[in-house]
Design an enzyme around this catalytic site. Structure first.
Site, PDB file in Angstrom:
ATOM      1  N   LEU A   1       0.838  -1.212   0.000  1.00 40.41           N
ATOM      2  CA  LEU A   1       0.000   0.000   0.000  1.00 40.41           C
ATOM      3  C   LEU A   1       0.869   1.257   0.000  1.00 40.41           C
ATOM      4  CD1 LEU A   1      -2.956  -1.031   2.354  1.00 40.41           C
ATOM      5  CD2 LEU A   1      -2.863  -1.077  -0.150  1.00 40.41           C
TER       6      LEU A   1
ATOM      7  N   LEU B   1       3.417  -8.712  -9.474  1.00 39.62           N
ATOM      8  CA  LEU B   1       3.213  -7.409 -10.119  1.00 39.62           C
ATOM      9  C   LEU B   1       3.752  -6.254  -9.299  1.00 39.62           C
ATOM     10  CD1 LEU B   1      -0.025  -8.924 -10.633  1.00 39.62           C
ATOM     11  CD2 LEU B   1       0.370  -7.321 -12.488  1.00 39.62           C
TER      12      LEU B   1
ATOM     13  N   THR C   1       7.763  -5.284 -18.382  1.00 39.62           N
ATOM     14  CA  THR C   1       7.370  -4.218 -19.300  1.00 39.62           C
ATOM     15  C   THR C   1       8.177  -4.269 -20.593  1.00 39.62           C
ATOM     16  OG1 THR C   1       7.526  -1.809 -19.556  1.00 39.62           O
ATOM     17  CG2 THR C   1       8.978  -2.770 -17.935  1.00 39.62           C
ATOM     18  N   ASP C   2       7.629  -3.656 -21.646  1.00 40.27           N
ATOM     19  CA  ASP C   2       8.389  -3.547 -22.910  1.00 40.27           C
ATOM     20  C   ASP C   2       9.500  -2.498 -22.791  1.00 40.27           C
ATOM     21  OD1 ASP C   2       6.813  -1.225 -22.857  1.00 40.27           O
ATOM     22  OD2 ASP C   2       6.023  -1.478 -24.882  1.00 40.27           O
ATOM     23  N   GLU C   3       9.461  -1.673 -21.715  1.00 35.20           N
ATOM     24  CA  GLU C   3      10.436  -0.579 -21.606  1.00 35.20           C
ATOM     25  C   GLU C   3      11.861  -1.096 -21.415  1.00 35.20           C
ATOM     26  OE1 GLU C   3       9.116   2.874 -19.450  1.00 35.20           O
ATOM     27  OE2 GLU C   3       7.023   2.302 -19.696  1.00 35.20           O
TER      28      GLU C   3
ATOM     29  N   TYR D   1      13.495   3.428 -13.986  1.00 40.23           N
ATOM     30  CA  TYR D   1      12.389   2.442 -13.909  1.00 40.23           C
ATOM     31  C   TYR D   1      12.705   1.221 -14.758  1.00 40.23           C
ATOM     32  CZ  TYR D   1       8.005   0.155 -15.235  1.00 40.23           C
ATOM     33  OH  TYR D   1       7.034  -0.790 -15.519  1.00 40.23           O
ATOM     34  N   SER D   2      12.997   1.458 -16.059  1.00 36.94           N
ATOM     35  CA  SER D   2      13.177   0.299 -16.947  1.00 36.94           C
ATOM     36  C   SER D   2      14.452  -0.471 -16.591  1.00 36.94           C
ATOM     37  CB  SER D   2      13.156   0.723 -18.409  1.00 36.94           C
ATOM     38  OG  SER D   2      14.082   1.743 -18.678  1.00 36.94           O
TER      39      SER D   2
ATOM     40  N   LYS E   1      13.494  -2.752 -13.780  1.00 36.10           N
ATOM     41  CA  LYS E   1      12.654  -3.858 -14.271  1.00 36.10           C
ATOM     42  C   LYS E   1      13.534  -4.850 -15.038  1.00 36.10           C
ATOM     43  CE  LYS E   1       8.797  -4.528 -14.020  1.00 36.10           C
ATOM     44  NZ  LYS E   1       7.937  -5.195 -12.997  1.00 36.10           N
TER      45      LYS E   1
HETATM   46  P1  NAD Z   1       0.953   0.440  -9.921  1.00 36.83           P
HETATM   47  O1  NAD Z   1       2.024   1.431  -9.628  1.00 36.83           O
HETATM   48  O2  NAD Z   1      -0.417   0.917 -10.229  1.00 36.83           O
HETATM   49  O3  NAD Z   1       0.825  -0.586  -8.701  1.00 36.83           O
HETATM   50  C1  NAD Z   1       1.941  -1.133  -8.063  1.00 36.83           C
HETATM   51  C2  NAD Z   1       1.480  -1.801  -6.770  1.00 36.83           C
HETATM   52  O4  NAD Z   1       2.618  -2.389  -6.143  1.00 36.83           O
HETATM   53  C3  NAD Z   1       0.867  -0.808  -5.770  1.00 36.83           C
HETATM   54  O5  NAD Z   1      -0.351  -1.314  -5.263  1.00 36.83           O
HETATM   55  C4  NAD Z   1       1.925  -0.712  -4.669  1.00 36.83           C
HETATM   56  O6  NAD Z   1       1.373  -0.453  -3.378  1.00 36.83           O
HETATM   57  C5  NAD Z   1       2.573  -2.084  -4.733  1.00 36.83           C
HETATM   58  N1  NAD Z   1       3.944  -2.075  -4.212  1.00 36.83           N
HETATM   59  C6  NAD Z   1       4.934  -1.188  -4.518  1.00 36.83           C
HETATM   60  N2  NAD Z   1       6.038  -1.484  -3.810  1.00 36.83           N
HETATM   61  C7  NAD Z   1       5.760  -2.605  -3.072  1.00 36.83           C
HETATM   62  C8  NAD Z   1       6.507  -3.420  -2.182  1.00 36.83           C
HETATM   63  N3  NAD Z   1       7.788  -3.138  -1.869  1.00 36.83           N
HETATM   64  N4  NAD Z   1       5.906  -4.494  -1.628  1.00 36.83           N
HETATM   65  C9  NAD Z   1       4.616  -4.793  -1.924  1.00 36.83           C
HETATM   66  N5  NAD Z   1       3.846  -4.044  -2.745  1.00 36.83           N
HETATM   67  C10 NAD Z   1       4.423  -2.976  -3.329  1.00 36.83           C
HETATM   68  O7  NAD Z   1       1.544  -0.453 -11.109  1.00 36.83           O
HETATM   69  P2  NAD Z   1       0.802  -1.158 -12.345  1.00 36.83           P
HETATM   70  O8  NAD Z   1       0.689  -0.205 -13.445  1.00 36.83           O
HETATM   71  O9  NAD Z   1      -0.384  -1.901 -11.832  1.00 36.83           O
HETATM   72  O10 NAD Z   1       1.928  -2.212 -12.759  1.00 36.83           O
HETATM   73  C11 NAD Z   1       1.967  -3.527 -12.199  1.00 36.83           C
HETATM   74  C12 NAD Z   1       3.115  -4.310 -12.804  1.00 36.83           C
HETATM   75  O11 NAD Z   1       2.960  -4.367 -14.230  1.00 36.83           O
HETATM   76  C13 NAD Z   1       4.484  -3.664 -12.567  1.00 36.83           C
HETATM   77  O12 NAD Z   1       5.414  -4.681 -12.292  1.00 36.83           O
HETATM   78  C14 NAD Z   1       4.803  -2.966 -13.883  1.00 36.83           C
HETATM   79  O13 NAD Z   1       6.197  -2.885 -14.100  1.00 36.83           O
HETATM   80  C15 NAD Z   1       4.131  -3.885 -14.876  1.00 36.83           C
HETATM   81  N6  NAD Z   1       3.689  -3.237 -16.133  1.00 36.83           N
HETATM   82  C16 NAD Z   1       2.898  -2.111 -16.097  1.00 36.83           C
HETATM   83  C17 NAD Z   1       2.468  -1.536 -17.285  1.00 36.83           C
HETATM   84  C18 NAD Z   1       1.577  -0.321 -17.301  1.00 36.83           C
HETATM   85  O14 NAD Z   1       1.345   0.255 -18.380  1.00 36.83           O
HETATM   86  N7  NAD Z   1       1.015   0.109 -16.197  1.00 36.83           N
HETATM   87  C19 NAD Z   1       2.838  -2.102 -18.507  1.00 36.83           C
HETATM   88  C20 NAD Z   1       3.655  -3.245 -18.493  1.00 36.83           C
HETATM   89  C21 NAD Z   1       4.054  -3.808 -17.294  1.00 36.83           C
HETATM   90  P1  TYD Z   2       3.351   7.313 -18.981  1.00 39.54           P
HETATM   91  O1  TYD Z   2       1.891   7.104 -18.830  1.00 39.54           O
HETATM   92  O2  TYD Z   2       4.112   7.955 -17.883  1.00 39.54           O
HETATM   93  O3  TYD Z   2       3.971   5.898 -19.355  1.00 39.54           O
HETATM   94  P2  TYD Z   2       5.477   5.491 -19.860  1.00 39.54           P
HETATM   95  O4  TYD Z   2       6.379   6.634 -19.687  1.00 39.54           O
HETATM   96  O5  TYD Z   2       5.793   4.365 -18.946  1.00 39.54           O
HETATM   97  O6  TYD Z   2       5.315   5.076 -21.299  1.00 39.54           O
HETATM   98  O7  TYD Z   2       3.594   8.174 -20.300  1.00 39.54           O
HETATM   99  C1  TYD Z   2       3.109   7.762 -21.563  1.00 39.54           C
HETATM  100  C2  TYD Z   2       3.611   8.759 -22.587  1.00 39.54           C
HETATM  101  O8  TYD Z   2       2.965  10.017 -22.351  1.00 39.54           O
HETATM  102  C3  TYD Z   2       5.100   9.027 -22.499  1.00 39.54           C
HETATM  103  O9  TYD Z   2       5.621   9.224 -23.811  1.00 39.54           O
HETATM  104  C4  TYD Z   2       5.195  10.332 -21.709  1.00 39.54           C
HETATM  105  C5  TYD Z   2       3.918  11.048 -22.100  1.00 39.54           C
HETATM  106  N1  TYD Z   2       3.341  11.944 -21.054  1.00 39.54           N
HETATM  107  C6  TYD Z   2       3.016  13.266 -21.383  1.00 39.54           C
HETATM  108  O10 TYD Z   2       3.202  13.729 -22.530  1.00 39.54           O
HETATM  109  N2  TYD Z   2       2.484  14.044 -20.399  1.00 39.54           N
HETATM  110  C7  TYD Z   2       2.271  13.586 -19.125  1.00 39.54           C
HETATM  111  O11 TYD Z   2       1.813  14.359 -18.243  1.00 39.54           O
HETATM  112  C8  TYD Z   2       2.593  12.222 -18.819  1.00 39.54           C
HETATM  113  C9  TYD Z   2       2.380  11.655 -17.436  1.00 39.54           C
HETATM  114  C10 TYD Z   2       3.128  11.420 -19.831  1.00 39.54           C
END
Ligand code: NAD
Ligand code: TYD
Length: 353
Positions: free
Chosen positions: A33, A79, A132-134, A158-159, A162
């Protein structure tokens, strides 16, 4: 039962909500959380006997050992992570701690638990790592999409963290035989996404009458996937993926950021019209993100060929559903935006030109 980490976050919560709609297999839901975890998202499961919520940090080895010993899951769906690129630029330390050290700690706990299972339990067990693809870095406009064999070239803290976690997961299969699966997915959107990411941020700002901050020239490309489709891909990989393999997950929906923002504004103009003005008038170009990756794009053919997975939503249907959800659930967004998130935004985004 299955154990899911990070399931009070965006994708984890969608995954658990979908899982309990489809199956009657219990879920133990582990989340620290942080600012990104929101129990309100899981409110409908409060009295569901198949859902157990445990507030714990994946970096806490004793807590992870205890959870595995108590609940004896047949699989871990991992996740939990720090996920926002902008936050990783302002403060990378938590990303190293949770994404690298946390994944390592969970892998060690899983290895110890798995090594004590009987042969059938060992063969059945899966550690599914959601990535992630990043991790593949940035593409030019003409490069082919990322495949499972594209070399890793992460560019943001971040990437990079990951990528580090993906390598550890891979090593635990090759060295110890732990039955791991890894998914590398493109950008998700949909209900319950924290309003710091592009799509929910733009919807919230548009409705709040605030500027819509487009980074740089707005021409960066992301490959968008509806969160429900990501969850169905995770279920397929869990059920039928080959241990040790990685699977790219994507929606074949490459869009420039400006195109996404325009589409959102047009949807809002239809669904929540403003008198005599378009939401497009709120678009404001701001300073670019440092090291901003130009293009991400996923080749998801392996997942389709080997496991028959395809996304159910197009970008148009998924985005329309998403905008409608945020309009119908403004209470959820308001509550999220009133917590730590607002303080963080005030501190870090106030100076943006
Ligand atoms: P999010 O940031 O919405 O949620 C992350 C969750 O992890 C939160 O509920 C947070 O409380 C919990 N958390 C963080 N640190 C923790 C710890 N030390 N112990 C336990 N819980 C912890 O993230 P999301 O967008 O739901 O992404 C989930 C997963 O999917 C991640 O691993 C992310 O890299 C991957 N992912 C996300 C996307 C995207 O577009 N959102 C795309 C590809 C992969
Ligand atoms: P984001 O949702 O942060 O995802 P990621 O960086 O992991 O791909 O951003 C998506 C795209 O949108 C990225 O190219 C950055 C851009 N972006 C903006 O232009 N303005 C914003 O306020 C945010 C948060 C992202």
């Amino acid at each position: 039962m299955i154990l899911v980490t990070g399931s009070a976050g965006f994708i984890g919560a969608n995954f658990v909500l979908d899982w309990l709609q489809i199956f009657d297999e219990p879920v133990v839901n582990v989340d620290k959380l942080t600012y990104a975890g929101n129990l309100r998202t899981l409110k409908s499961l409060q009295h569901n006997p198949l859902h157990i919520f445990v507030c714990a940090d994946i970096c806490d080895r004793a807590a992870m050992d205890e959870l595995l010993a108590e609940y004896k899951p047949r699989a871990i769906i991992h996740l939990a992570a720090e996920t926002h690129v902008d936050r990783s630029i302002h403060g990378p330390e938590n990303f190293v701690l949770t994404n690298v050290v946390g994944t390592f700690t969970l892998l060690e706990a899983a290895r110890s638990y798995w090594s004590r299972l009987n042969d059938a339990g060992k063969a059945e067990f899966r550690f599914l790592h959601v990535s992630t693809d990043e991790v593949f870095g940035s593409l030019s406009a003409t490069d082919p999409q990322f495949s499972e064999t594209t070399p890793y070239a992460p560019n943001s803290p971040y990437s990079a963290t990951k990528a580090g976690s993906d390598h550890l997961v891979r090593a635990y299969h090759h060295t110890y035989g732990l039955p791991v699966l890894t998914t590398n997915c493109s950008n998700n959107y949909g209900p319950y996404q924290f309003p710091e990411k592009l799509i929910p941020l733009m919807i919230a700002n548009a409705l709040g009458g605030k500027p819509l901050p487009v980074y740089g020239d707005g021409q960066n490309v992301r490959d968008w996937l509806y969160v429900g489709d990501h969850c169905s891909a995770i279920r397929e990989v869990l059920a039928r993926g080959t241990p040790g393999e990685t699977y790219n997950v994507g929606g074949w929906n490459e869009k420039k950021n400006l195109e996404v923002v325009h589409t959102l504004c047009d949807l809002l103009d239809q669904l929540r019209p403003k008198a005599g003005a378009s939401y497009r008038d709120q678009i404001s170009y701001v300073k670019d993100r440092p090291g901003h990756d130009r293009r991400y794009a996923i080749d998801a053919r392996k997942l389709e060929r080997e496991l028959g997975w395809k996304p159910a939503e197009t970008f148009e249907t998924g985005l329309a559903k998403t905008v409608q959800w945020y309009l119908d659930n403004q209470e959820w967004s308001d509550e999220v935006a009133s917590g730590d998130y607002r303080k963080w935004v005030e501190t870090n985004y106030a100076q943006r030109a």
